[in-house]
Design a protein around this motif. Structure first.
Motif, PDB file in Angstrom:
ATOM      1  N   THR A   1       0.810  -1.225   0.000  1.00  0.00           N
ATOM      2  CA  THR A   1       0.000   0.000   0.000  1.00  0.00           C
ATOM      3  C   THR A   1       0.838   1.268   0.000  1.00  0.00           C
ATOM      4  OG1 THR A   1      -0.162  -0.112   2.420  1.00  0.00           O
ATOM      5  CG2 THR A   1      -1.951  -1.095   1.146  1.00  0.00           C
ATOM      6  N   LYS A   2       2.067   1.205   0.521  1.00  0.00           N
ATOM      7  CA  LYS A   2       2.895   2.399   0.630  1.00  0.00           C
ATOM      8  C   LYS A   2       3.916   2.527  -0.506  1.00  0.00           C
ATOM      9  CE  LYS A   2       0.995   3.748   4.455  1.00  0.00           C
ATOM     10  NZ  LYS A   2       0.137   4.938   4.474  1.00  0.00           N
ATOM     11  N   PHE A   3       4.639   1.457  -0.760  1.00  0.00           N
ATOM     12  CA  PHE A   3       5.719   1.532  -1.752  1.00  0.00           C
ATOM     13  C   PHE A   3       5.234   1.233  -3.166  1.00  0.00           C
ATOM     14  CE2 PHE A   3       8.893  -0.434  -4.420  1.00  0.00           C
ATOM     15  CZ  PHE A   3       9.936   0.479  -4.347  1.00  0.00           C
ATOM     16  N   ALA A   4       4.592   0.076  -3.338  1.00  0.00           N
ATOM     17  CA  ALA A   4       4.250  -0.404  -4.682  1.00  0.00           C
ATOM     18  C   ALA A   4       3.469   0.617  -5.513  1.00  0.00           C
ATOM     19  CB  ALA A   4       3.480  -1.721  -4.581  1.00  0.00           C
ATOM     20  N   PRO A   5       2.454   1.318  -4.950  1.00  0.00           N
ATOM     21  CA  PRO A   5       1.719   2.286  -5.772  1.00  0.00           C
ATOM     22  C   PRO A   5       2.600   3.438  -6.268  1.00  0.00           C
ATOM     23  CG  PRO A   5       0.487   1.741  -3.789  1.00  0.00           C
ATOM     24  CD  PRO A   5       1.842   1.162  -3.613  1.00  0.00           C
ATOM     25  N   VAL A   6       3.479   3.946  -5.402  1.00  0.00           N
ATOM     26  CA  VAL A   6       4.345   5.059  -5.791  1.00  0.00           C
ATOM     27  C   VAL A   6       5.328   4.613  -6.866  1.00  0.00           C
ATOM     28  CG1 VAL A   6       6.059   6.733  -4.991  1.00  0.00           C
ATOM     29  CG2 VAL A   6       4.124   6.140  -3.527  1.00  0.00           C
ATOM     30  N   TYR A   7       5.866   3.416  -6.692  1.00  0.00           N
ATOM     31  CA  TYR A   7       6.808   2.882  -7.679  1.00  0.00           C
ATOM     32  C   TYR A   7       6.109   2.692  -9.029  1.00  0.00           C
ATOM     33  CZ  TYR A   7      10.697   0.059  -9.459  1.00  0.00           C
ATOM     34  OH  TYR A   7      11.750  -0.413 -10.186  1.00  0.00           O
ATOM     35  N   ALA A   8       4.877   2.198  -8.981  1.00  0.00           N
ATOM     36  CA  ALA A   8       4.101   2.015 -10.214  1.00  0.00           C
ATOM     37  C   ALA A   8       3.780   3.362 -10.860  1.00  0.00           C
ATOM     38  CB  ALA A   8       2.814   1.252  -9.912  1.00  0.00           C
ATOM     39  N   ASN A   9       3.453   4.363 -10.033  1.00  0.00           N
ATOM     40  CA  ASN A   9       3.132   5.695 -10.550  1.00  0.00           C
ATOM     41  C   ASN A   9       4.357   6.370 -11.147  1.00  0.00           C
ATOM     42  OD1 ASN A   9       0.404   5.660  -9.989  1.00  0.00           O
ATOM     43  ND2 ASN A   9       0.638   6.545  -7.955  1.00  0.00           N
ATOM     44  N   LEU A  10       5.536   6.077 -10.591  1.00  0.00           N
ATOM     45  CA  LEU A  10       6.765   6.634 -11.165  1.00  0.00           C
ATOM     46  C   LEU A  10       6.955   6.114 -12.583  1.00  0.00           C
ATOM     47  CD1 LEU A  10       9.386   8.214 -11.014  1.00  0.00           C
ATOM     48  CD2 LEU A  10      10.448   6.254  -9.870  1.00  0.00           C
TER      49      LEU A  10
END
Length: 585
Positions: free
Chosen positions: A270-279
């Motif tokens: 919920t914290k890392f994976a979404p931001v990494y995907a959005n990058l």
């Protein structure tokens, strides 16, 4: 990283060198400052054009100092940003908590810095396009300068707008039906029991689809056909694969997926994976919109963002690998090591057949043939298409395979087996081929769901451009070939996979429009097909060569299982007599 550093530092370096060049032209910055402090009368004693020197001191000296200072600041900021990400990625390593805690905070700051850099470096480049031609040729092109400056401004806005995507919850689109708890209590109760057994959180949503995969996801999921967006943890179940798995195998898969809902995985997801995907999404969006001066201004930003993304790539690959290994162990606890091992083997072995099923469905739709249940077609493929393969061939294809997932990468099956201490030499073809029908134990309306999802799959294909003519009909030749071949396969009271396979292979050569799906309907409904003798009599008038080819076709089917049954022999003799065939010895 080196490529990003080169392009990100190139403009500041050019700015620094250009300012030094111009200052040195007048004897250095200290000399320039002394010259600019002189009066016109004093300048007249030194220069032939004192007013030109005065104009340089009035208009350019301040701007050159700004150019030099901003180039230094941009250079230092670029170095610091690249080093920061490299050091941070090393510090975080494969620690999920560190990645989840630091990366989401670092990315917005970095993108903000990069956006400012795009504007600053664009303005540096724009000013250089003015000052360098002036000092080298005595003139410049204002349109070119304006073009670069405008491109820098637009590029800056686009980079800043990409910052907004980091605060969006990623959405995953899926073709699936929502399994409400009230409508499917047996399914929910079963999954909740597994959750308690492995001490994992139960999913908030369960969805059922046709795609041959299973996954658990924390992103928002939008169900395309109903336009419903689901929030929280969602578990996707593949109905075609549920038909092939046993309950033991299905429990292992569900346990594996629910293992991702455990505390450590949920925080990371919920914290890392979404931001990494959005990058990744932001980089793609910036690349897609990069043309002209805007593209030139954004090129350093794209390269730096890509370097930032890749600096964490090794960490992510290692974390994903460890996550899957941990989830596999949880899956084996929910069921057994054998249950998980065979579920993985089945998913890999049979999932590839789904694309063949979809491809055949598209061809059928284009001929006006509507398949009622794609899941049943897939199940038949699993039964007939793999049965003739050697177990060693299956294993060789299985071990290096990687199961696809919408948000994660998976290690090869061979590594997952090693992690489970599963001896691949113990695997049995019969267990891979066995269709456990786990879906029937958990769903009371399997056919209804399959048919509803099949209908929507047809709609998707139509929306993608497939044109369905008026419903097509089988030709007389197709009916005769299908009927005779199906009757020969069922003559001995058994449906042998080898006979079906041979019939399909030879049938495709005999009949240009041979349809595997239509043919299997005849094989699966032997009690409804026309009488063999009556069908044979209906085509007595056909050419001798055509009847001879059909006879040989039926004989090869009878011989394919190495058991030339008495009934099969009788049928061929009757066919020979009815058609008055002249056979060569």
């Amino acid at each position: 990283m080196y490529k990003a550093a080169f392009f990100f530092l190139l403009i500041p370096i050019i700015g620094i060198l250009s300012s030094f060049y111009i200052f040195e032209k007048y004897g250095g910055i200290q000399q320039v400052e002394e010259i600019c402090s002189l009066t016109i009368s004093q300048l007249q004693r030194i220069y032939e054009s004192p007013y030109a020197v005065r104009e340089f001191c009035t208009n350019d000296i301040g701007q050159l100092k700004i150019l030099q200072t901003s180039s230094y600041i941009s250079f230092i900021a670029s170095i610091m940003l690249l080093v920061l990400f490299k050091v941070t990625s090393i510090y975080c390593g494969t620690n999920r908590d560190k990645n989840a805690l630091i990366f989401p905070k670092l990315i917005p700051i970095a993108v903000l810095t990069i956006g400012i850099q795009v504007l600053v470096q664009g303005l540096i480049l724009a000013y250089l396009s003015y000052i360098i031609p002036i000092h080298l040729a005595g003139s410049y092109f204002p349109i070119f300068t304006l073009f670069i400056g405008l491109g820098a401004a637009i590029g800056c806005v686009q980079v800043f707008s990409s910052l907004l995507t980091f605060f969006e919850k990623p959405k995953h689109n899926e073709v699936a039906l929502l399994a409400e708890k009230e409508k499917y209590p047996q399914l929910w109760n079963h999954i909740e029991k597994i959750s308690k057994k492995i001490s994992a959180k139960s999913p908030e949503n369960i969805i059922i689809g046709l795609d041959p995969t299973f996954y658990a996801i924390s992103s928002h999921v939008r169900l395309i056909q109903s336009n419903i967006t689901l929030k929280g943890e969602t578990l996707f179940l593949s109905l075609p694969l549920m038909n092939l798995l046993t309950i033991e195998e299905l429990d292992a898969v569900i346990g594996h997926e629910l293992g991702h809902f455990k505390a450590k995985d949920t925080f990371y997801s919920t914290k890392f994976a979404p931001v990494y995907a959005n990058l990744a999404k932001s980089i793609q969006n910036l690349s897609d919109s990069s043309t002209g001066a805007t593209g030139l201004a954004k090129l350093p930003a794209i390269l730096v963002l890509d370097a930032m993304y890749n600096s964490f790539a090794e960490n992510i690959a290692a974390i994903s690998r460890n996550r899957e290994f941990e989830a596999d162990k949880i899956g084996s606890q929910a069921s057994s090591v054998n249950g998980l091992a065979y579920s993985l083997a089945k998913i890999v072995t049979f999932s590839n057949l789904w694309q063949q099923t979809i491809y055949e469905n598209i061809k059928r739709l284009s001929k006006g043939k509507i398949t009622v249940n794609l899941s049943e077609v897939f199940k038949d493929s699993a039964s007939y298409n793999v049965s003739n393969r050697d177990i060693d061939e299956i294993i060789q294809e299985t071990l290096p395979s990687i199961i696809k997932h919408p948000t994660d990468s998976h290690p090869p099956i061979s590594e997952r087996y090693n992690n489970l201490n599963f001896d691949i030499s113990n695997i049995e073809k019969e267990k891979i081929m066995f269709q456990g029908n786990a879906s029937e134990n958990l769903l009371n309306n399997v056919k209804e769901i399959e048919e509803e999802l099949t209908e929507f799959e047809h709609r998707i294909q139509v929306s993608l451009g497939v044109v369905i003519p008026e419903k097509g009909n089988e030709s007389g030749a197709e009916v005769i070939i299908y009927s005779l071949a199906a009757a020969m396969i069922g003559a001995d009271g058994r449906i042998e996979n080898d006979e079906v396979r041979v019939a399909e292979e030879l049938g495709a050569k005999l009949l240009e429009d041979f349809d595997r799906v239509d043919f299997r309907i005849y094989v699966d409904n032997l009690e409804k097909i026309p009488d063999f003798i009556k069908v044979a009599e209906s085509c007595i008038g056909w050419e001798h060569e055509t009847k001879l080819m059909i006879y040989k076709f039926l004989k090869e089917i009878a011989d394919s299982d190495d058991d030339f049954d008495k009934k099969e022999q009788e049928m061929l003799i009757k066919l020979k007599d009815i058609w008055s065939l002249r056979l060569k010895d």
